[in-house]
Motif scaffolding. Structure first.
Motif, PDB file in Angstrom:
ATOM      1  N   UNK A 307      37.670  31.255  35.578  1.00 19.56           N
ATOM      2  CA  UNK A 307      38.848  31.513  36.425  1.00 19.56           C
ATOM      3  C   UNK A 307      39.053  30.364  37.407  1.00 19.56           C
ATOM      4  N   UNK A 308      37.950  29.932  38.041  1.00 16.44           N
ATOM      5  CA  UNK A 308      38.064  28.829  39.011  1.00 16.44           C
ATOM      6  C   UNK A 308      38.475  27.530  38.328  1.00 16.44           C
ATOM      7  N   UNK A 309      37.947  27.268  37.139  1.00 16.22           N
ATOM      8  CA  UNK A 309      38.334  26.064  36.401  1.00 16.22           C
ATOM      9  C   UNK A 309      39.823  26.111  36.058  1.00 16.22           C
ATOM     10  N   UNK A 310      40.309  27.273  35.614  1.00 18.90           N
ATOM     11  CA  UNK A 310      41.724  27.409  35.264  1.00 18.90           C
ATOM     12  C   UNK A 310      42.615  27.107  36.455  1.00 18.90           C
ATOM     13  N   UNK A 311      42.265  27.643  37.607  1.00 18.22           N
ATOM     14  CA  UNK A 311      43.073  27.419  38.812  1.00 18.22           C
ATOM     15  C   UNK A 311      43.007  25.952  39.235  1.00 18.22           C
ATOM     16  N   UNK A 317      45.594  31.116  37.151  1.00 18.98           N
ATOM     17  CA  UNK A 317      44.675  31.797  36.250  1.00 18.98           C
ATOM     18  C   UNK A 317      45.329  32.099  34.911  1.00 18.98           C
ATOM     19  N   UNK A 318      46.650  31.956  34.836  1.00 24.91           N
ATOM     20  CA  UNK A 318      47.391  32.202  33.598  1.00 24.91           C
ATOM     21  C   UNK A 318      47.694  30.867  32.923  1.00 24.91           C
ATOM     22  N   UNK A 319      47.360  30.754  31.654  1.00 19.39           N
ATOM     23  CA  UNK A 319      47.656  29.547  30.899  1.00 19.39           C
ATOM     24  C   UNK A 319      48.440  29.924  29.649  1.00 19.39           C
TER      25      UNK A 319
END
Length: 511
Positions: A307-311, A317-319
């Motif tokens: 989650x932190x990597x995505x942000x 958090x949505x890709x």
């Protein structure tokens, strides 16, 4: 005598294969040398980048002197004045060249082409057409391009959308000539910048929690830590065959035995297996081992870290992957392997013997190799009939013991181990255990794997006596994790093929 001329052409044969454009560029190279111009100088003092100049330009600001360098991507010659676009690592900017300002270097510009690397010093201004540009006062060739680039044309429609004509899109050429792909396809450069950010964000997350980054051998006398076929090589000095590692697990666990509380490694692993949209024989893995923790604790770490990597990488958090929106917000769905198989196939596999499982696989039209046993059959059924349905982040938990020779037996469910896999978009992105630290149980598991190998299972694991010796000194309760960096990047970079997130994927030689 062996004929090597095809692999090592003479200069005459090489010149005969040159296209008209390549011949012309070599003639230009000779012309530049006759003008006293070094077409490949040593260095250049660049101080500015295109994107920064464009973003910070102000019409009412004092005249700003700049120094840029990059590749010529367009040229428009108009007698005693010309325009060109120069691309650097951050973008493109227009350059205005005037013969009265430049003198002899302007004549040299006539012998330059798209693809040449140049340096420009001058000042920023806005043209009558409104484009922020550099007015050149100094212009120097830094590298002559002897091969023409693929011509990729762009225009912007009335809605502001960029339209690309004649893209460099042939997959095989792009993979073989990634250097050309990176030059002409801006979106490809962005993918690999994003890949670097994924690794950087993961490393930052782990370092912040005090885990130690280490390095373990690539060349190993025994391969282990996963179920896979290895690559084999020979060590001349030791006169011994070694294997390229298929995983880091057994060496990292040795370090846990040695007294470290948490270790991780981001490494290249190698598995001698097929190639498809989600598999490449050489891939990048992060493995983490933390003492006094179990697989449930590791689930929370995984969902929080990703989650932190995505942000960090995508700002959310949505890709988006194709038409699918994936939400990495914790908590992720959790379901046992047997419950997932029953949900998507209607079949109850818990407690079934090998004959029953083969019959069920046949009913589900899942092809089963005769050499694999109970664990392999369950794995095939899950992979064929369940995994493709798991699109949003899901933890599949509690695997049969036959599938997991390095995981600890489940605390409440006989016949299972404490293991989970993270599945996203129908593909495994991570695998984790409560790690087996009982050396007697581990030996029995290895021995069963060796029996499976004798039956014909080429991916069964081998018995590692030194690893067992390490466990006999005592390994604390430990949670372990492996995350596939390539597959994770595919998700964050919106790429459907693993080859599109590996700079130089394996291919057959051209000759």
């Amino acid at each position: 005598m062996t004929d090597t001329t095809k692999d090592n052409p003479t200069k005459e044969e090489h010149d005969a294969e040159l296209s008209d454009q390549m011949v012309r560029r070599r003639e230009e190279l000779d012309g530049l040398k006759k003008m006293g111009i070094d077409p490949f100088p040593l260095a250049y003092d660049r101080t500015d980048f295109s994107k920064d100049l464009i973003e910070t330009f102000r019409d009412d600001a004092p005249v700003r002197e700049v120094s840029i360098a990059g590749r010529l991507m367009s040229i428009r010659r108009m007698g005693k004045a010309s325009f060109c676009h120069v691309m650097d690592s951050k973008g493109k900017i227009q350059v205005y060249l005037k013969k009265d300002d430049l003198g002899p270097p302007y004549d040299a510009f006539k012998l330059m082409d798209i693809g040449d690397v140049v340096g420009i010093k001058g000042y920023l201004f806005r043209t009558k057409m409104g484009e922020i540009s550099v007015h050149a006062r100094e212009f120097i060739l830094l590298a002559k391009s002897l091969r023409p680039l693929p011509v990729v044309k762009e225009k912007t429609d009335e809605n502001g959308q960029k339209i690309v004509f004649d893209p460099f899109s042939d997959k095989e050429l792009r993979y073989r000539q990634r250097y050309v792909d990176l030059i002409v396809n801006e979106n490809v450069r962005k993918v690999f910048i994003k890949r670097s950010k994924v690794i950087s964000a993961m490393r930052k997350y782990l370092d912040a929690r005090g885990y130690l980054e280490v390095e373990t051998p690539i060349l190993q006398p025994l391969y282990g830590g996963a179920s896979a076929r290895p690559f084999k090589t020979h060590h001349n000095a030791l006169d011994f065959d070694f294997f390229l590692r298929i995983a880091d697990e057994l060496y990292l666990k040795r370090l846990i035995v040695g007294g470290y509380d948490g270790v991780y490694e981001i490494s290249k692993d190698f598995r001698n297996e097929g190639m498809d949209r989600s598999h490449n024989p050489e891939f990048t893995m992060m493995e983490l081992y933390v003492t006094y923790k179990d697989y449930r604790w590791m689930m929370e770490l995984v969902e929080q870290m990703i989650h932190e990597i995505a942000v960090t990488v995508n700002g959310s958090a949505r890709v988006t992957l194709g038409s699918l929106e994936i939400d990495f917000t914790p908590p992720w769905k959790r379901i046992t392997m047997f419950d997932a198989i029953k949900e998507y196939t209607g079949k109850e596999l818990r407690g079934r013997n090998e004959a029953d499982l083969r019959k069920i696989a046949n009913e589900l039209h899942v092809e089963i190799d005769p050499g694999i046993g109970v664990g392999g059959i369950i794995d095939e059924i899950f992979g064929e009939r369940v995994e493709p349905h798991l699109l949003q982040p899901t933890f599949i938990m509690d695997y049969p013991v036959e599938m997991s020779p390095l995981a600890k037996k489940h605390r409440t469910e006989p016949g299972l181990v404490e293991r989970f896999e993270g599945i996203v978009n129908g593909k495994e992105i991570c695998n984790a255990f409560s790690e087996l630290n009982d050396p007697i149980d581990q030996r029995a598991r290895f021995e069963e794997q060796m029996r499976m190998k004798e039956r014909g299972d080429e991916e069964a694991q081998v018995l590692d006596e030194d690893f067992l010796r390490a466990l006999e000194y005592g390994m604390p309760p430990t949670a372990g994790l492996g995350i596939g960096i390539d597959r994770l990047t595919m998700l964050f970079a919106n790429q459907e093929s693993i080859r599109d997130v590996i700079l130089f994927p394996q291919m057959k030689p051209e000759r």
